[in-house]
Scaffold this motif. Sequence first.
Motif, PDB file in Angstrom:
ATOM      1  N   UNK A   6     -10.588  54.689  -7.316  1.00 15.23           N
ATOM      2  CA  UNK A   6     -10.181  54.078  -6.056  1.00 15.23           C
ATOM      3  C   UNK A   6     -11.327  54.129  -5.049  1.00 15.23           C
ATOM      4  N   UNK A   7     -12.005  55.250  -4.988  1.00 11.68           N
ATOM      5  CA  UNK A   7     -13.156  55.401  -4.093  1.00 11.68           C
ATOM      6  C   UNK A   7     -14.244  54.392  -4.467  1.00 11.68           C
ATOM      7  N   UNK A   8     -14.455  54.211  -5.759  1.00  9.61           N
ATOM      8  CA  UNK A   8     -15.475  53.271  -6.217  1.00  9.61           C
ATOM      9  C   UNK A   8     -15.091  51.834  -5.863  1.00  9.61           C
ATOM     10  N   UNK A   9     -13.817  51.502  -6.025  1.00  6.95           N
ATOM     11  CA  UNK A   9     -13.365  50.152  -5.650  1.00  6.95           C
ATOM     12  C   UNK A   9     -13.563  49.893  -4.160  1.00  6.95           C
ATOM     13  N   UNK A  10     -13.270  50.894  -3.343  1.00  7.79           N
ATOM     14  CA  UNK A  10     -13.488  50.736  -1.904  1.00  7.79           C
ATOM     15  C   UNK A  10     -14.973  50.541  -1.604  1.00  7.79           C
ATOM     16  N   UNK A  11     -15.809  51.263  -2.313  1.00  4.43           N
ATOM     17  CA  UNK A  11     -17.246  51.203  -2.073  1.00  4.43           C
ATOM     18  C   UNK A  11     -17.909  49.943  -2.581  1.00  4.43           C
ATOM     19  N   UNK A  12     -17.235  49.173  -3.436  1.00  5.27           N
ATOM     20  CA  UNK A  12     -17.834  47.946  -3.964  1.00  5.27           C
ATOM     21  C   UNK A  12     -17.947  46.846  -2.908  1.00  5.27           C
ATOM     22  N   UNK A  13     -17.223  46.975  -1.808  1.00  2.81           N
ATOM     23  CA  UNK A  13     -17.327  46.000  -0.726  1.00  2.81           C
ATOM     24  C   UNK A  13     -18.608  46.334   0.048  1.00  2.81           C
ATOM     25  N   UNK A  14     -19.619  45.462  -0.025  1.00  2.61           N
ATOM     26  CA  UNK A  14     -20.904  45.799   0.613  1.00  2.61           C
ATOM     27  C   UNK A  14     -20.741  46.119   2.104  1.00  2.61           C
ATOM     28  N   UNK A  15     -21.421  47.155   2.543  1.00  2.00           N
ATOM     29  CA  UNK A  15     -21.467  47.657   3.912  1.00  2.00           C
ATOM     30  C   UNK A  15     -20.113  48.104   4.423  1.00  2.00           C
ATOM     31  N   UNK A  16     -19.107  47.257   4.338  1.00  2.00           N
ATOM     32  CA  UNK A  16     -17.785  47.576   4.881  1.00  2.00           C
ATOM     33  C   UNK A  16     -17.114  48.672   4.052  1.00  2.00           C
ATOM     34  N   UNK A  17     -17.463  48.783   2.767  1.00  2.00           N
ATOM     35  CA  UNK A  17     -16.849  49.765   1.881  1.00  2.00           C
ATOM     36  C   UNK A  17     -17.113  51.198   2.278  1.00  2.00           C
ATOM     37  N   UNK A  18     -18.148  51.428   3.063  1.00  2.00           N
ATOM     38  CA  UNK A  18     -18.444  52.791   3.507  1.00  2.00           C
ATOM     39  C   UNK A  18     -17.415  53.283   4.518  1.00  2.00           C
ATOM     40  N   UNK A  19     -16.782  52.372   5.230  1.00  2.00           N
ATOM     41  CA  UNK A  19     -15.819  52.761   6.270  1.00  2.00           C
ATOM     42  C   UNK A  19     -14.570  53.403   5.670  1.00  2.00           C
ATOM     43  N   UNK A  20     -13.868  52.754   4.706  1.00  2.00           N
ATOM     44  CA  UNK A  20     -12.708  53.445   4.129  1.00  2.00           C
ATOM     45  C   UNK A  20     -13.103  54.706   3.351  1.00  2.00           C
ATOM     46  N   UNK A  21     -14.298  54.683   2.765  1.00  2.36           N
ATOM     47  CA  UNK A  21     -14.771  55.859   2.039  1.00  2.36           C
ATOM     48  C   UNK A  21     -14.988  57.035   2.992  1.00  2.36           C
ATOM     49  N   UNK A  22     -15.320  56.734   4.211  1.00  2.95           N
ATOM     50  CA  UNK A  22     -15.504  57.741   5.254  1.00  2.95           C
ATOM     51  C   UNK A  22     -14.201  58.510   5.497  1.00  2.95           C
ATOM     52  N   UNK A  23     -13.058  57.836   5.279  1.00  2.00           N
ATOM     53  CA  UNK A  23     -11.760  58.459   5.527  1.00  2.00           C
ATOM     54  C   UNK A  23     -11.046  58.926   4.263  1.00  2.00           C
ATOM     55  N   UNK A  24     -11.294  58.302   3.114  1.00  2.00           N
ATOM     56  CA  UNK A  24     -10.553  58.634   1.885  1.00  2.00           C
ATOM     57  C   UNK A  24     -11.000  59.964   1.282  1.00  2.00           C
ATOM     58  N   UNK A  25     -12.275  60.229   1.158  1.00  2.00           N
ATOM     59  CA  UNK A  25     -12.831  61.497   0.682  1.00  2.00           C
ATOM     60  C   UNK A  25     -12.261  61.943  -0.678  1.00  2.00           C
ATOM     61  N   UNK A  26     -12.536  61.162  -1.696  1.00  2.00           N
ATOM     62  CA  UNK A  26     -12.021  61.455  -3.037  1.00  2.00           C
ATOM     63  C   UNK A  26     -12.521  62.788  -3.576  1.00  2.00           C
ATOM     64  N   UNK A  27     -13.750  63.149  -3.263  1.00  2.00           N
ATOM     65  CA  UNK A  27     -14.296  64.405  -3.787  1.00  2.00           C
ATOM     66  C   UNK A  27     -13.590  65.613  -3.193  1.00  2.00           C
TER      67      UNK A  27
END
Length: 145
Positions: free
Chosen positions: A97-118
């Motif tokens: 799920x984290x990887x799918x969020x990150x696949x969106x260039x530039x914008x993908x870092x924003x949800x990853x900032x909040x999801x924190x899969x690790x």
Amino acid sequence: MTEMLDQPTPKMRRQIPGLGSDPGSVRQRIEAMEQLLERMFVIPGINKPVGLDVILDIIPGIGTISAAALGSYIAWEARNLRMSKWQVARMAGNIGFDMLLGLIPWVGAIPDFFFRSNTRNVRIIKQHLDKHHPETRTIDVSARR
């Protein structure tokens, strides 16, 4: 001489903390990896921790895959602890799920900032270790805030 440096000896594993395969060493390694990936430094002003996971997501494609590979190390350690297939699958789902969020260039870092899969995956491993290996338990000062 170089052959000796390739593989740590049992004596070295006992002397260097975190190098062994015991649950306590695994806890140290996954906590260090989570620190690197999710809480490397704090953004001033908003007081929010950021790590390598969010930074790598800024690089389209390669960064996202690299962040997922680093996060997979935590799941690999869980597998080595002989955690249940369900727990490891749940961790793989978090990484995916984290990887799918990150696949969106530039914008993908924003949800990853909040999801924190690790952080989620380390929490799963810590619950397992606390239940099955309570001697590895440490006091988490940040949880009291």
